[in-house]
Design a protein around this motif. Structure first.
Motif, PDB file in Angstrom:
ATOM      1  N   ARG A  31       1.063  -1.560  -0.534  1.00  0.00           N
ATOM      2  CA  ARG A  31       0.178   0.102   0.188  1.00  0.00           C
ATOM      3  C   ARG A  31       0.796   1.318  -0.081  1.00  0.00           C
ATOM      4  NH1 ARG A  31      -4.613   1.024   4.672  1.00  0.00           N
ATOM      5  NH2 ARG A  31      -1.899   1.279   5.789  1.00  0.00           N
ATOM      6  N   SER A  32       1.031   2.156  -1.178  1.00  0.00           N
ATOM      7  CA  SER A  32       1.508   3.750  -1.119  1.00  0.00           C
ATOM      8  C   SER A  32       0.440   4.488  -0.188  1.00  0.00           C
ATOM      9  CB  SER A  32       1.457   3.749  -1.954  1.00  0.00           C
ATOM     10  OG  SER A  32       2.407   5.231  -2.789  1.00  0.00           O
ATOM     11  N   GLY A  33       1.544   4.807   0.723  1.00  0.00           N
ATOM     12  CA  GLY A  33       0.914   5.956   1.888  1.00  0.00           C
ATOM     13  C   GLY A  33      -0.444   5.522   2.197  1.00  0.00           C
ATOM     14  N   ARG A  34      -2.070   6.043   2.241  1.00  0.00           N
ATOM     15  CA  ARG A  34      -3.328   5.570   2.742  1.00  0.00           C
ATOM     16  C   ARG A  34      -4.328   5.053   1.725  1.00  0.00           C
ATOM     17  NH1 ARG A  34      -5.160  10.362   6.283  1.00  0.00           N
ATOM     18  NH2 ARG A  34      -3.227  10.446   8.029  1.00  0.00           N
ATOM     19  N   GLY A  35      -3.275   4.477   0.408  1.00  0.00           N
ATOM     20  CA  GLY A  35      -4.177   3.930  -1.250  1.00  0.00           C
ATOM     21  C   GLY A  35      -5.217   2.754  -0.673  1.00  0.00           C
ATOM     22  N   ALA A  36      -5.031   1.864  -1.876  1.00  0.00           N
ATOM     23  CA  ALA A  36      -5.952   0.985  -1.780  1.00  0.00           C
ATOM     24  C   ALA A  36      -4.580  -0.100  -1.161  1.00  0.00           C
ATOM     25  CB  ALA A  36      -7.180   0.351  -2.315  1.00  0.00           C
ATOM     26  N   TRP A  37      -5.245  -1.708  -0.573  1.00  0.00           N
ATOM     27  CA  TRP A  37      -3.986  -1.883  -0.413  1.00  0.00           C
ATOM     28  C   TRP A  37      -3.432  -2.884  -2.205  1.00  0.00           C
ATOM     29  CZ3 TRP A  37      -0.504  -3.649   2.428  1.00  0.00           C
ATOM     30  CH2 TRP A  37      -0.685  -3.392   4.108  1.00  0.00           C
ATOM     31  N   GLY A  51       5.472   5.181  -6.120  1.00  0.00           N
ATOM     32  CA  GLY A  51       6.167   6.004  -5.827  1.00  0.00           C
ATOM     33  C   GLY A  51       5.677   7.454  -4.704  1.00  0.00           C
ATOM     34  N   GLY A  52       6.829   7.855  -3.990  1.00  0.00           N
ATOM     35  CA  GLY A  52       6.550   9.788  -3.420  1.00  0.00           C
ATOM     36  C   GLY A  52       5.793   9.421  -2.043  1.00  0.00           C
ATOM     37  N   ARG A  53       5.551   8.211  -1.531  1.00  0.00           N
ATOM     38  CA  ARG A  53       4.090   8.004  -0.381  1.00  0.00           C
ATOM     39  C   ARG A  53       4.878   6.624   0.048  1.00  0.00           C
ATOM     40  NH1 ARG A  53      -1.693   8.033  -2.176  1.00  0.00           N
ATOM     41  NH2 ARG A  53      -1.101   6.718  -3.941  1.00  0.00           N
ATOM     42  N   ALA A  54       4.901   6.231   1.257  1.00  0.00           N
ATOM     43  CA  ALA A  54       5.226   5.714   2.310  1.00  0.00           C
ATOM     44  C   ALA A  54       4.607   3.851   1.989  1.00  0.00           C
ATOM     45  CB  ALA A  54       5.273   6.152   3.974  1.00  0.00           C
ATOM     46  N   LEU A  55       5.404   3.059   2.065  1.00  0.00           N
ATOM     47  CA  LEU A  55       5.488   1.796   1.625  1.00  0.00           C
ATOM     48  C   LEU A  55       4.826   1.596   2.559  1.00  0.00           C
ATOM     49  CD1 LEU A  55       7.775   1.043  -0.991  1.00  0.00           C
ATOM     50  CD2 LEU A  55       4.542   1.918  -1.314  1.00  0.00           C
ATOM     51  N   SER A  56       3.602   0.194   2.599  1.00  0.00           N
ATOM     52  CA  SER A  56       2.945  -0.510   4.106  1.00  0.00           C
ATOM     53  C   SER A  56       3.155  -1.594   3.731  1.00  0.00           C
ATOM     54  CB  SER A  56       2.102   0.175   4.680  1.00  0.00           C
ATOM     55  OG  SER A  56       1.975   1.548   5.608  1.00  0.00           O
ATOM     56  N   PRO A 102       9.634   5.180   4.426  1.00  0.00           N
ATOM     57  CA  PRO A 102       9.433   6.336   4.198  1.00  0.00           C
ATOM     58  C   PRO A 102       8.617   6.877   2.316  1.00  0.00           C
ATOM     59  CG  PRO A 102      12.159   6.262   4.099  1.00  0.00           C
ATOM     60  CD  PRO A 102      11.371   4.765   4.492  1.00  0.00           C
ATOM     61  N   ALA A 103       7.986   7.938   2.789  1.00  0.00           N
ATOM     62  CA  ALA A 103       7.948   8.410   1.949  1.00  0.00           C
ATOM     63  C   ALA A 103       9.117   8.447   0.354  1.00  0.00           C
ATOM     64  CB  ALA A 103       6.768   9.921   1.873  1.00  0.00           C
ATOM     65  N   THR A 108      17.311  -1.526   1.455  1.00  0.00           N
ATOM     66  CA  THR A 108      16.000  -2.914   2.354  1.00  0.00           C
ATOM     67  C   THR A 108      15.493  -1.912   3.283  1.00  0.00           C
ATOM     68  OG1 THR A 108      17.481  -4.045   1.248  1.00  0.00           O
ATOM     69  CG2 THR A 108      16.175  -4.988   3.774  1.00  0.00           C
ATOM     70  N   TYR A 109      14.966  -2.013   4.412  1.00  0.00           N
ATOM     71  CA  TYR A 109      13.986  -1.568   5.202  1.00  0.00           C
ATOM     72  C   TYR A 109      13.358  -2.785   5.965  1.00  0.00           C
ATOM     73  CZ  TYR A 109      14.006   2.845   1.563  1.00  0.00           C
ATOM     74  OH  TYR A 109      14.066   3.749   0.852  1.00  0.00           O
ATOM     75  N   GLN A 110      13.695  -2.240   7.221  1.00  0.00           N
ATOM     76  CA  GLN A 110      13.280  -2.981   8.522  1.00  0.00           C
ATOM     77  C   GLN A 110      11.995  -2.672   9.042  1.00  0.00           C
ATOM     78  OE1 GLN A 110      16.545  -4.598  10.515  1.00  0.00           O
ATOM     79  NE2 GLN A 110      14.937  -5.815  11.188  1.00  0.00           N
ATOM     80  N   ALA A 111      10.695  -3.466   8.624  1.00  0.00           N
ATOM     81  CA  ALA A 111       9.503  -3.756  10.233  1.00  0.00           C
ATOM     82  C   ALA A 111       9.624  -3.668  11.367  1.00  0.00           C
ATOM     83  CB  ALA A 111       8.916  -3.931   9.108  1.00  0.00           C
ATOM     84  N   ARG A 112       9.061  -2.804  12.249  1.00  0.00           N
ATOM     85  CA  ARG A 112       9.206  -3.314  13.549  1.00  0.00           C
ATOM     86  C   ARG A 112       8.310  -4.488  13.894  1.00  0.00           C
ATOM     87  NH1 ARG A 112       7.707   2.918  15.660  1.00  0.00           N
ATOM     88  NH2 ARG A 112       9.395   3.857  14.986  1.00  0.00           N
ATOM     89  N   VAL A 113       7.479  -4.933  13.193  1.00  0.00           N
ATOM     90  CA  VAL A 113       6.704  -6.548  13.541  1.00  0.00           C
ATOM     91  C   VAL A 113       7.696  -8.142  12.108  1.00  0.00           C
ATOM     92  CG1 VAL A 113       4.433  -5.127  13.320  1.00  0.00           C
ATOM     93  CG2 VAL A 113       5.214  -6.095  11.647  1.00  0.00           C
ATOM     94  N   ASN A 114       6.703  -8.898  13.072  1.00  0.00           N
ATOM     95  CA  ASN A 114       7.555 -10.101  12.020  1.00  0.00           C
ATOM     96  C   ASN A 114       6.601 -11.361  12.716  1.00  0.00           C
ATOM     97  OD1 ASN A 114       9.381 -12.461  10.832  1.00  0.00           O
ATOM     98  ND2 ASN A 114      10.938 -11.134  11.259  1.00  0.00           N
ATOM     99  N   PHE A 115       6.859 -12.944  12.526  1.00  0.00           N
ATOM    100  CA  PHE A 115       5.749 -13.063  12.930  1.00  0.00           C
ATOM    101  C   PHE A 115       6.174 -13.770  14.208  1.00  0.00           C
ATOM    102  CE2 PHE A 115       5.451 -13.542   7.814  1.00  0.00           C
ATOM    103  CZ  PHE A 115       4.096 -13.347   7.437  1.00  0.00           C
ATOM    104  N   SER A 116       5.394 -14.768  14.800  1.00  0.00           N
ATOM    105  CA  SER A 116       5.384 -14.800  16.480  1.00  0.00           C
ATOM    106  C   SER A 116       5.587 -16.493  16.049  1.00  0.00           C
ATOM    107  CB  SER A 116       4.133 -14.775  17.003  1.00  0.00           C
ATOM    108  OG  SER A 116       3.468 -15.654  16.404  1.00  0.00           O
TER     109      SER A 116
END
Length: 257
Positions: free
Chosen positions: A193-199, A217-222, A241-242, A249-257
């Motif tokens: 998802r780019s910014g608050r757009g659709a998945w 491009g131009g917005r944060a990626l989730s 980030p945007a 390479t970007y690292q998230a704060r979450v992972n699988f348990s």
């Protein structure tokens, strides 16, 4: 017709089952027989890269504790990132005590149809086979053996930190390699998802990479990531980030348990 109390009980059971499925944790499987060989030398230089696309295995955190999987285990790349405990079994080449090693799947051991499956074509389907880095092999058996019978089991992957996403592509096409996956270690589905757009649903490219044909491009990626084995899903919000760039390479704060 069901009574109100029966209906409530059925709903409660359904909710419990749904919650259990959503929070499924991968646990170690049973020990199973197979065989193992090794490739490369003590430097493990030949194991770098590989069919999963992890690149320099030192830089991406996998080191030399790695294995190339036969087709049966590789599963067209969906076996990338899975973790195994392996020990040499019933061979004079095994070290005393049959020490257990833990490896991550980072490569494919392709079939060799020019050789018999029991005499050189070790990775031919439907054989279950591990082609280990030489340093990993040498921690459980003498390398002169060449091939040894083993017992193995899949185990949860223990990782430090969150999921990592290595980005490649161009302004109209995003290719993301997902790494450092804990839990079952594997990935079945990804969305971006780019910014608050659709998945945007990503398709499996090869190995541990997924792609989206979109201008992001131009917005944060989730990223939304679903495990192949447990079907557990985690959402990594605003991982890049945007002003994100291809080649990083970007690292998230979450992972699988």
């Amino acid at each position: 017709m069901a009574s109100p109390s029966t209906a409530i009980l059925a709903l409660a059971v359904a909710l419990v089952c749904a919650a259990t499925a959503a929070n499924a944790r991968f646990t170690a499987m049973q020990w199973t027989p197979a065989h193992a060989t090794f490739y490369g030398d003590e430097t493990a230089a030949e194991t770098m890269g590989g069919a999963c696309g992890y690149g320099n295995l030192y830089a991406t955190g996998y080191g030399t504790d790695t294995a190339a999987l036969s087709t049966t285990l590789f599963k067209d790349g969906y076996g990338c990132g899975t973790c195994y405990q392996i020990r040499c079994a019933s061979s004079p080449w095994c070290y005393r005590g049959s020490p257990v090693i833990t490896v991550t799947a980072t490569n494919l051991c392709p079939p060799n149809w020019a050789q018999d499956s029991n005499n050189g074509g070790w990775c031919n389907p439907p054989r279950t086979h591990f082609d280990l880095s030489k340093p990993a092999f040498m921690r459980m058996a003498q390398w002169r053996a060449g091939i040894v019978p083993v017992m193995y089991r899949r185990v949860p992957c223990v990782r430090r930190g969150g999921l990592r996403f290595a980005l490649q592509g161009n302004p109209y096409w995003l290719l993301a390699y997902v790494m450092n996956v804990a839990g079952a270690g594997d990935v079945a589905e990804m969305s971006v998802r780019s910014g608050r757009g659709a998945w945007v649903r990503m398709s499996h490219n090869w190995g541990a990479s997924f792609q989206a044909f979109a201008q992001l491009g131009g917005r944060a990626l989730s990223f939304k990531v679903t495990s192949y084995t447990t079907r557990q899903t985690v959402v990594a919000t605003n991982v890049a980030p945007a002003n994100w760039c291809l080649g990083l390479t970007y690292q998230a704060r979450v992972n699988f348990s």
